[in-house]
Design a protein around this motif. Structure first.
Motif, PDB file in Angstrom:
ATOM      1  N   VAL A 187      39.406  53.172  39.118  1.00 44.55           N
ATOM      2  CA  VAL A 187      40.276  51.701  39.377  1.00 44.55           C
ATOM      3  C   VAL A 187      40.910  51.250  37.928  1.00 44.55           C
ATOM      4  N   GLU A 188      42.078  50.887  38.169  1.00 44.64           N
ATOM      5  CA  GLU A 188      42.815  50.359  36.484  1.00 44.64           C
ATOM      6  C   GLU A 188      42.530  48.857  36.487  1.00 44.64           C
ATOM      7  N   ARG A 189      42.126  48.532  35.396  1.00 39.22           N
ATOM      8  CA  ARG A 189      41.939  47.076  34.895  1.00 39.22           C
ATOM      9  C   ARG A 189      43.184  46.397  34.813  1.00 39.22           C
ATOM     10  N   ALA A 190      43.420  44.932  35.037  1.00 36.61           N
ATOM     11  CA  ALA A 190      44.495  44.492  34.931  1.00 36.61           C
ATOM     12  C   ALA A 190      45.124  44.450  33.403  1.00 36.61           C
ATOM     13  N   PRO A 191      46.374  44.426  33.136  1.00 40.98           N
ATOM     14  CA  PRO A 191      46.921  44.528  31.887  1.00 40.98           C
ATOM     15  C   PRO A 191      46.330  43.370  30.922  1.00 40.98           C
ATOM     16  N   GLU A 192      46.473  43.629  29.836  1.00 45.47           N
ATOM     17  CA  GLU A 192      45.638  42.400  28.779  1.00 45.47           C
ATOM     18  C   GLU A 192      46.156  41.155  28.982  1.00 45.47           C
ATOM     19  N   ILE A 193      47.434  41.064  29.310  1.00 48.46           N
ATOM     20  CA  ILE A 193      48.269  39.546  29.268  1.00 48.46           C
ATOM     21  C   ILE A 193      47.481  38.833  30.570  1.00 48.46           C
ATOM     22  N   TRP A 194      47.528  39.854  31.772  1.00 44.70           N
ATOM     23  CA  TRP A 194      46.842  38.954  32.772  1.00 44.70           C
ATOM     24  C   TRP A 194      45.469  38.494  32.663  1.00 44.70           C
ATOM     25  N   GLN A 195      44.801  39.579  31.723  1.00 44.79           N
ATOM     26  CA  GLN A 195      43.461  39.016  31.714  1.00 44.79           C
ATOM     27  C   GLN A 195      43.152  37.889  30.565  1.00 44.79           C
ATOM     28  N   LYS A 196      44.052  37.758  29.706  1.00 43.39           N
ATOM     29  CA  LYS A 196      44.108  36.357  28.722  1.00 43.39           C
ATOM     30  C   LYS A 196      44.823  35.296  29.663  1.00 43.39           C
ATOM     31  N   LEU A 197      45.609  35.240  30.455  1.00 46.05           N
ATOM     32  CA  LEU A 197      46.096  34.351  31.264  1.00 46.05           C
ATOM     33  C   LEU A 197      45.152  33.723  32.516  1.00 46.05           C
ATOM     34  N   GLY A 198      43.787  34.700  32.530  1.00 51.85           N
ATOM     35  CA  GLY A 198      42.982  34.390  33.606  1.00 51.85           C
ATOM     36  C   GLY A 198      43.510  34.784  34.917  1.00 51.85           C
ATOM     37  N   LEU A 199      44.221  35.645  35.108  1.00 44.79           N
ATOM     38  CA  LEU A 199      44.728  35.687  36.129  1.00 44.79           C
ATOM     39  C   LEU A 199      44.474  37.474  36.983  1.00 44.79           C
ATOM     40  N   GLU A 200      43.223  37.973  36.335  1.00 44.27           N
ATOM     41  CA  GLU A 200      42.899  39.283  36.503  1.00 44.27           C
ATOM     42  C   GLU A 200      42.627  39.177  38.284  1.00 44.27           C
ATOM     43  N   TRP A 201      42.141  38.316  38.639  1.00 40.15           N
ATOM     44  CA  TRP A 201      41.719  38.357  40.042  1.00 40.15           C
ATOM     45  C   TRP A 201      43.254  38.306  40.866  1.00 40.15           C
ATOM     46  N   LEU A 202      44.422  37.598  40.549  1.00 43.93           N
ATOM     47  CA  LEU A 202      45.506  37.981  40.925  1.00 43.93           C
ATOM     48  C   LEU A 202      46.155  39.474  41.194  1.00 43.93           C
ATOM     49  N   TYR A 203      45.992  40.015  39.869  1.00 47.31           N
ATOM     50  CA  TYR A 203      46.572  41.467  39.781  1.00 47.31           C
ATOM     51  C   TYR A 203      45.798  42.142  40.803  1.00 47.31           C
ATOM     52  N   ARG A 204      44.467  41.995  40.747  1.00 49.05           N
ATOM     53  CA  ARG A 204      43.862  42.911  41.579  1.00 49.05           C
ATOM     54  C   ARG A 204      44.040  42.849  43.093  1.00 49.05           C
ATOM     55  N   THR A 205      44.343  41.612  43.429  1.00 47.40           N
ATOM     56  CA  THR A 205      44.729  41.122  44.811  1.00 47.40           C
ATOM     57  C   THR A 205      46.018  41.833  45.016  1.00 47.40           C
ATOM     58  N   VAL A 206      47.007  41.609  44.419  1.00 47.74           N
ATOM     59  CA  VAL A 206      48.289  42.324  44.358  1.00 47.74           C
ATOM     60  C   VAL A 206      48.215  43.937  44.697  1.00 47.74           C
ATOM     61  N   LYS A 207      47.245  44.731  43.859  1.00 46.89           N
ATOM     62  CA  LYS A 207      46.851  45.856  43.922  1.00 46.89           C
ATOM     63  C   LYS A 207      46.064  46.391  45.296  1.00 46.89           C
ATOM     64  N   GLU A 208      45.343  45.307  45.520  1.00 48.04           N
ATOM     65  CA  GLU A 208      44.464  45.631  46.691  1.00 48.04           C
ATOM     66  C   GLU A 208      44.545  44.396  47.548  1.00 48.04           C
TER      67      GLU A 208
END
Length: 234
Positions: A187-208
């Motif tokens: 599983v690929e972790r969200a790009p750093e910019i998504w992490q910094k913005l606190g949107l990692e959960w959204l990135y993962r939801t888009v991916k999954e």
């Protein structure tokens, strides 16, 4: 160093910075708390007791950071996967155990970590597909690790840890959900910019997309409950 706790929906949460939490974490149970866990524990007294008796509770989910901010607490999120990775560095020369995930996932995760941390002393590796807790607890106790990383999903991992820490009182335990999947490279972790913005959960939801049902309505419901706590006190 003493703990400075704040309450969110009735649960104790530490206000340490990342570095302070890393320094404080020596033994006992680390809970990486998020809104899903809080809502689950509200209807599960045993799970609630495990959270509130943990030696360290870090605000993993961005929803927890937001909830604390609504209540007037400026506490920064500490991503569980990053905290777990730093713990591996901290305890690298000491015996470390890994429990959870699929067999091929955990094996690959440990293999990759050994490349990054050459002196990693992995004394016990057990996938999450076991039915006999007693067997695993006995083997874990015999291995006598100082750091135990558990990825069984919540609340299963927290319940398992609460049993194990009584058998290994000098070890540090942390529940890490899907971190092994990322460390394995599957599983690929969200790009750093998504992490910094606190949107990692959204990135993962888009991916999954299957995660959508897990996130919604949990996150908005949680925020509404926090507003209720702020203005009504319940």
């Amino acid at each position: 160093m003493e703990r400075n706790l704040v309450k969110l929906q009735g649960f104790n949460i530490d206000t340490f910075t990342f570095d302070e939490a890393l320094q404080y974490a020596e033994k006992g149970q680390v809970v990486t708390i998020n809104p899903e866990m809080i809502l689950s524990a509200k209807s599960n007294p045993d799970f609630a007791e495990i959270i509130n008796s943990a030696e360290l509770v870090i605000p993993d989910g961005i929803g927890v950071q937001l909830g604390l901010k609504i209540l007037g607490h400026n506490v920064r999120r500490i991503a569980g996967i990053e905290f777990g990775r730093k713990l591996i560095d901290k305890f690298a020369s000491q015996p470390t155990a890994f429990v959870g995930a699929k067999p091929e996932i955990i094996q690959k995760a440990v293999e990759n970590l050994k490349k990054e941390v050459p002196n990693l002393n992995a004394v016990y590796v057990q996938d999450g597909y076991f039915k006999d807790d007693d067997r695993v607890l006995d083997e874990l106790t015999a291995a006598n690790p100082k750091l135990v990383l558990v990825a069984l999903g919540s609340p299963k991992q927290e319940i398992f840890i609460s049993k194990a820490k009584n058998l290994l009182p000098n070890a540090l335990f942390i529940g890490l959900g899907g971190s092994f999947d990322v460390w394995s490279g599957v599983v690929e972790r969200a790009p750093e910019i998504w992490q910094k913005l606190g949107l990692e959960w959204l990135y993962r939801t888009v991916k999954e997309p299957k995660r959508f049902k897990r996130i919604f309505p949990t996150l908005p419901l949680f925020v509404l409950k926090v507003f209720k706590e702020k203005f009504i006190g319940v």
